[in-house]
Design a protein around this motif. Sequence first.
Motif, short mmCIF file in Angstrom:
data_model
loop_
_atom_site.label_atom_id
_atom_site.label_comp_id
_atom_site.label_asym_id
_atom_site.label_seq_id
_atom_site.Cartn_x
_atom_site.Cartn_y
_atom_site.Cartn_z
N PHE A 22 0.82 -1.21 0.00
CA PHE A 22 0.00 0.00 0.00
C PHE A 22 0.86 1.26 0.00
N ASP A 23 2.13 1.12 -0.40
CA ASP A 23 2.99 2.29 -0.51
C ASP A 23 2.59 3.10 -1.75
N GLU A 24 2.92 4.38 -1.74
CA GLU A 24 2.52 5.26 -2.83
C GLU A 24 3.11 4.78 -4.16
N VAL A 25 2.27 4.79 -5.19
CA VAL A 25 2.68 4.30 -6.51
C VAL A 25 3.70 5.23 -7.15
N CYS A 26 3.39 6.53 -7.20
CA CYS A 26 4.26 7.50 -7.86
C CYS A 26 5.25 8.10 -6.86
#
Length: 469
Positions: A22-26
């Motif tokens: 669930f870490d940020e994609v960008c």
Amino acid sequence: MANRIPRVPVREQDPKVRAHNFDEVCYGYNKEEAMLEASRCLHCKNPRCVAACPVGVKIPDFIERVAAGDFAGAAAKIAEDSSLPAVCGRVCPQETQCEGSCVLGVKFEPVSIGKLERFVADWSADRASEADTAASARISSPATTGPRKVAIIGSGPAGLACASDLAKAGYDVTIFEALHKAGGVLEYGIPEFRLPKEKVLKRELDAVRALGVKIETDVIIGRTVTIDSLMDDEGFEAVFVGTGAGLPKFMGIPGENLNGVFSANEFLTRNNLMKAFREDYRTPIHAGGKVCVVGGGNVAMDAARTALRLGADTTIVYRRTEVELPARKEEVHHAKEEGIDFQMLTNPVEILGDERGWVRALKCVRMELGEPDESGRRSPVVIPGSEFEIPTETVIMALGTSPNPLIARTTPGLETTRRGGLVADEAGATTRPGVFAGGDAVTGAATVILAMGAGRRAAAAIDEYLRNK
């Protein structure tokens, strides 16, 4: 020429890795990337990007400062019009608003305005203290009206934008939030991998508080207190209703009462606000091995990508083609990269259950596009004899939402539309004197930035109303 420089790509997590976290994609731009991308701006005499921004950010002005390496100046310029720059830089549909109107985009790729806004907001937050934020806001917008009290109902984007502008104008502003955490749809509706709550949303809320805005949680207007009691007993001279649209819609097909059927609202709220994705939180959420998400908007993409990260083999079911998908192209692209299956021209007709009352399959029919409807979209038509089943353990309905009727029912003089939204004019004035409204509570489900624009317009109208009162 600078405008012939290719658009600077943004770095992202590898799809195979991010599909399991669930870490940020960008990752966003670094300094060098931001300055190079900013150098592509044409600095038009009549910038269409500004006109296309619902909150009127002075886009060429802040981009010019980024290109020169004056990131603090760029942050100050954005802050004149936006109270949530790090949020907007991540979740706003720039491709249909500011970037969609960029002149450079006629022959080349438009300037990456959203990613530049995000960079400036993140750079500024890494260096600014809460006290500095409050001081700079008050210096640029000195108090002139005295401590007259205004109540804001709802701490989502409309309420936060309205509260920020009123606080800068010198009003005593209190936000009342029904849930135990502030942020509205930003907190409960948008997944962590698109909008990190501690890293991004919390600091934006802290910046609003630094303006002097008070936020009271666990207050349900219409139950805990009413608008009448706020105005008659607690001395609030004006009220802004920005409660959003949290009432989910269903299809009305057989089987929607089976175990394993969710609205996207419930599914995302459990996962985001109640941290069901974290092992140290004991929040019940059922995804199972296979999930079907019905719908094609941004909320459908969020629900599907969340279910995927919870370990499910996920399918999106949509009754039109990919051309008609209302979700952002970026979100669709990311969903496909991560392995989500898209069943287009497909419409559910029944949810099938097992002997224990749990979902076992989604019964669907194939569709084809017929004649255009009133909006110009081609209407989907059922192909006879095309019934089939998709085995699944969970069905998530992402079909849109409507405003909650509680406030209208408990506030004499507030009129609503046939779709449940509050009746309000362009400035946000409702049919009840002193009560204003904006965002999804008026229009139904829309975007973060449109809600912020409505909140800003209402703040200006409230200021005029109280000055003339």
